[in-house]
Motif scaffolding. Structure first.
Motif, PDB file in Angstrom:
ATOM      1  N   ASP A 164       0.866  -1.182   0.000  1.00 44.00           N
ATOM      2  CA  ASP A 164       0.000   0.000   0.000  1.00 44.00           C
ATOM      3  C   ASP A 164       0.898   1.225   0.000  1.00 44.00           C
ATOM      4  OD1 ASP A 164      -2.244  -1.505   0.192  1.00 44.00           O
ATOM      5  OD2 ASP A 164      -2.604  -1.120   2.327  1.00 44.00           O
ATOM      6  N   ALA A 165       0.458   2.271  -0.705  1.00 38.32           N
ATOM      7  CA  ALA A 165       1.223   3.519  -0.654  1.00 38.32           C
ATOM      8  C   ALA A 165       0.323   4.667  -1.055  1.00 38.32           C
ATOM      9  CB  ALA A 165       2.435   3.451  -1.590  1.00 38.32           C
ATOM     10  N   GLY A 166       0.728   5.871  -0.692  1.00 39.65           N
ATOM     11  CA  GLY A 166      -0.058   7.041  -1.061  1.00 39.65           C
ATOM     12  C   GLY A 166       0.663   8.324  -0.732  1.00 39.65           C
ATOM     13  N   TYR A 167      -0.004   9.434  -1.049  1.00 40.17           N
ATOM     14  CA  TYR A 167       0.546  10.758  -0.774  1.00 40.17           C
ATOM     15  C   TYR A 167      -0.330  11.429   0.272  1.00 40.17           C
ATOM     16  CZ  TYR A 167       2.559   9.839  -5.381  1.00 40.17           C
ATOM     17  OH  TYR A 167       3.208   9.280  -6.436  1.00 40.17           O
ATOM     18  N   GLY A 168       0.206  11.687   1.419  1.00 38.72           N
ATOM     19  CA  GLY A 168      -0.594  12.315   2.475  1.00 38.72           C
ATOM     20  C   GLY A 168      -1.795  11.441   2.793  1.00 38.72           C
ATOM     21  N   GLY A 169      -2.991  12.016   2.699  1.00 42.58           N
ATOM     22  CA  GLY A 169      -4.174  11.236   3.028  1.00 42.58           C
ATOM     23  C   GLY A 169      -4.709  10.440   1.836  1.00 42.58           C
TER      24      GLY A 169
END
Lengths: 348, 289, 234
Positions: free
Chosen positions: C8-13
């Motif tokens: 899993d990964a993301g930017y900020g929220g």
């Protein structure tokens, strides 16, 4: 509204303060009044600076405006016999003209950030060098004094220094005017335009905001206030020197006090002035009376307050970038639910 | 005033050139730091001051001048690294202006610390190299040495930046910060190295300045604004620009100073600087918009 | 060789990748296709450490990548050619290549590898002293790939190598990919140009809004009606 409740309690206290000081510190009331007067004058100057500073226009050039205000007033009085009642407005006009001359190209060419700071720093240096260079009139690096008129208190010569209580009420009025200007700017449409511009200049321009004009407006007001503050400082101190009312140290002190107090709230610069002035006074007095420190450092002990001052500034910027008042208000607003002040603008 | 194209004017021009070497060296370190770390050290001239005191006391304590100079360079290099690690790193993600101001706090701190430690007296090593006379013009050897060493230092730095892995990484990081990890470059390490080099250059400048100038706690205020002006004029981050700007500014100072008074030379230089920046905000050689 | 499980990964929220599991075997060319914003670039950024994964496991030849600091991932043998090439425009071509060999292991073999990439891309040798910013688009892509090869990688991550290039040049770029494959490099390539990339890939993963929708041999994806309609405009 929060501000008015504070004002309702605060203002009578401020008005009664000379009496309170007289009752509490009968013997040394002159000294305490002097401290209060200093705080109020600098608060006014800092408030003037913060009008620009809060919108990301971090000027290091305001030492030039205070210098122009003080020197133009005194020189016009000493050499042309012009009463400060005319001299101060002339000085303010000169400061505004200089501010616009530097501001217009800056804003037009969208000079911001480091470049703006360093460019305005050059202005400060330029004015300081001019002051020193005109030593036949200004006394060079030694500074000069307004020519005394009569016994020292004179309406015509705007000299009021011997009467501390009078001086106090004069600068209290000045300070209130400063807060009123701040409040007016804060409530105006210009403030929203400038907020928008400080966050994204392109976007602000694209929705029809004349960014250059808005910035120039606030710059002119800010420069005029600093010139007025500088002039009153000179009239009160009855001495002006290129390093006490002009130059880089003054510019840096202005910026730091505002940051320490809090840029984005009306009383932030005032809190900054109280903090810095009281701090340096307390340090100075305690050092002068401390035999141990004197023995250790001799007369160099006088630098200890600057040392601690510098250290505190470093800590403030690292750990409390919103300033004392800003941080306190934020804490309070987290518990209540009042709207937060617009604070992200410059921090970005 | 008494400004005419005579031999004294030529002397002023040549002395301006000699001064340019020193100013260029001073601007170089600040420029390098700005170009790489994107931070302006307002206290840069105060680091020079610390170096000058270091060299002064080392030499007075019996260390030979060259060794004392080396000590000064290392001292300020260390100071630069410490400054970065302790003061700059915590604010790397803050607004640029906060980064600039935090070093202003360091300026006050260093000035006051120097005043307390060394007093307000003017000190100098008392070394006189004498001067050389050429057709009625006189140039002090210390200025000539300064110019030569400054030039040599700039050459060495240029070789370092264009030949070595770390040097190329330093230039690369100024052009594209985000992808440096992809090259296997640890940004923090490069920042630290750059800060130390910037400090070392300030130390070298200090070693040259003790030959010519008196040392006192406020000497930074004399040079600091001048150095910023040169960096901005040349284009912040542009090493060649800094050199050209140093030359222009020092000629203004030297010629203005010889025709009028010293302050006017400086004042004209600052005025010229402001005018140029209005026409070309990115500086003479700046690539940034 | 490269293994991802449940990343899993993301930017900020904002979460960009959901439970990605995939693998790349030595010698393969693996493509990741998908529409704009599907998370393809994010996936490569996570592998090379530019963006930290929020959960899951990743390893390169048994070395855990999530435990490796970003600037040391290159030492595990992964070289990332980023989107938009990202050369250092004001450094010469040769300096760009030199910084590609920044890691200690690569410095020792600098001369040797320089000769190798010049042989692979003679154009770069001609332009070795030129500033990288003055190269044409195709040459820049060459230089970016060559820079990645200078570290002596086993796996090359290619992010949109054809982006922003003229159609003629795009064909050249895919020739470049074939060439580095022939030299024995394993390639993980992200592309919008699905038709072209499926011609050179052995296998492909189809990424949709951060999730892997399909994972098949390239030939089968080419044949799939859905893919043809959605991504190849046929």
């Amino acid at each position: 509204m929060r501000v008015s409740r504070t004002a309702l309690i605060g203002l009578p206290i401020l008005i009664a303060l000379p009496l309170i000081v007289h009752l509490l510190f009968g013997g040394s009331e002159k000294y305490y009044l002097h401290l209060l007067i200093q705080i109020l004058i600098w608060s006014f100057i800092y408030t003037g600076w913060s009008l620009m500073g809060r919108f990301g226009l971090t000027s290091l050039g305001h030492g030039a405006f205070t210098g122009i205000g003080a020197y133009a007033t005194v020189l016009l009085w000493n050499y042309a016999g012009l009463t400060p009642w005319l001299g101060v407005p002339v000085a303010m006009v000169i400061a505004v003209v200089v501010a616009l001359l530097v501001g217009y190209p800056c804003f037009h060419m969208r000079i911001t950030g480091h470049y703006f700071a360093l460019l305005t720093l050059a202005l400060t240096e330029f004015i300081r060098l001019c002051i020193v260079g005109l030593r036949d009139y200004t006394g060079g690096s030694l500074g000069t004094q307004p020519r005394r008129y009569g016994d020292g208190v004179s309406l015509y010569a705007m000299q009021f220094e011997p009467d501390r209580v009078l001086s106090y009420y004069i600068v209290l009025t000045l300070w209130l005017v400063g807060l009123y200007i701040w409040w007016r700017v804060d409530r105006s449409m210009d403030r929203f335009a400038l907020d928008a511009a400080s966050q994204d200049e392109e976007a602000a321009a694209s929705v029809g905001i004349n960014v250059t004009r808005e910035k120039l407006k606030v710059t002119a007001i800010s420069a005029a206030m600093c010139a007025l503050g500088g002039a009153i400082y000179g009239q009160y101190q009855m001495y002006i020197g290129p390093d006490t009312i002009a130059g880089l140290s003054v510019s840096l002190n202005i910026v730091f006090a505002c940051i320490a107090g809090g840029l984005w709230v009306m009383l932030g610069p005032t809190v900054g002035a109280v903090f810095t002035q009281v701090l340096s006074e307390v340090l100075r007095v305690s050092m002068q009376s401390s035999v141990t420190l004197q023995a250790l450092f001799g007369s160099a002990v006088l630098a200890l307050d600057t040392l601690i001052y510098g250290l505190l500034l470093i800590l403030f910027i690292i750990y409390m970038p919103k300033g004392i008042l800003g941080a306190l208000l934020e804490k309070r607003e987290k518990t209540s639910s009042a709207p937060t002040p617009p604070s992200r603008a410059v921090l970005r | 005033m008494d400004c005419q194209l005579d031999i004294f004017f030529l002397e002023a021009v040549l002395n301006g050139l000699l001064l340019a070497g020193l100013l260029a060296l001073l601007a170089l370190g600040l420029n390098l730091i700005f170009g790489v770390i994107d931070v302006v050290w307002i206290c840069y001239a105060e680091l020079v001051m610390i170096g000058m005191y270091g060299i002064y006391y080392a030499h007075k304590g019996g260390v030979p001048l060259l060794l004392a100079a080396l000590f000064g360079i290392l001292l300020v290099a260390l100071a630069g690294a410490v400054l970065h690690q302790v003061v700059i790193r915590p604010v790397l993600d803050s607004a640029p202006i906060n980064q600039l101001l935090v070093t202003g706090g360091v300026l006050f701190f260093l000035q006051a610390a120097a005043t307390m430690a060394f007093g307000v007296d003017f000190r100098n090593l008392g070394i006189r190299f004498g001067s050389i006379t050429l057709a009625d013009m006189s140039f002090s050897y210390s200025r000539i040495i300064t110019f030569g060493v400054a030039l040599a230092a700039m050459l060495v730095l240029w070789l370092f930046l264009s030949r070595t892995y770390v040097g190329i990484a330093i230039r690369a990081i100024a052009q594209d910060r985000q992808i440096m990890p992809l090259m296997g470059v640890d940004q923090r390490r490069i920042y630290l190295i750059t800060s130390a080099i910037g400090g070392g250059l300030a130390g070298l400048a200090a070693a040259l300045m003790v030959l010519q100038y008196d040392i006192y706690p406020q000497i930074g205020l004399q040079f600091g604004p001048l150095i910023f002006m040169i960096c901005v004029l040349g284009g912040l981050g542009s090493l060649i620009g800094g050199f050209v700007a140093a030359f222009i500014i020092s000629e203004f100072i030297a010629i203005g100073g010889s025709c009028f008074a010293t302050e006017w030379g400086y004042a004209i230089a600052f005025l010229f600087f402001m005018v140029v920046i209005f026409i070309r905000p990115q500086g003479l050689f700046g690539g940034r918009s | 060789m490269l293994e991802l499980s449940d990343i899993d990964a993301g930017y900020g929220g904002f979460q960009a990748l959901f439970g990605i599991s995939m693998s790349v075997q030595p010698g393969e060319v693996v493509a990741v296709i998908g529409s704009n914003g599907a998370g393809k670039t994010t996936l490569l950024r996570v592998i090379s450490g530019l963006l930290p994964a929020s959960s899951g496991a990743m390893s390169m030849e048994g070395v855990s990548l999530r435990q490796t600091p970003p600037h040391r991932i290159i030492e595990t043998g992964i070289a990332h050619v980023p989107e938009g090439r990202r050369l250092f425009p004001r450094l010469s071509v040769e300096s760009n290549l030199k910084i590609g060999a920044f890691i200690p292991a690569a410095r020792k073999k600098f001369e040797e590898r320089l000769a190798f990439v010049y042989e692979l891309f003679p154009r770069l040798k001609e332009r070795r002293a030129q500033l990288a910013g003055t190269l044409s688009g195709g040459e820049q892509q060459m230089c970016a790939i060559a820079r990645a090869l200078m570290s002596g990688p086993k796996l090359v991550l290619l992010d949109e190598p054809s982006m922003g290039l003229a159609p003629v040049i795009v064909a050249q770029v895919f020739d470049l990919v074939r060439r580095i494959r022939r030299e024995g490099y394993t390639v993980l390539i992200v592309e919008q140009n699905v038709r072209q990339v499926l011609k050179i890939a052995d296998r492909a993963y189809l990424l949709e809004v951060g999730r892997i929708k399909a994972s098949e041999p390239a030939a089968e994806l080419v044949a799939s009606d859905e893919i043809r309609k959605a991504y190849m405009g046929i």
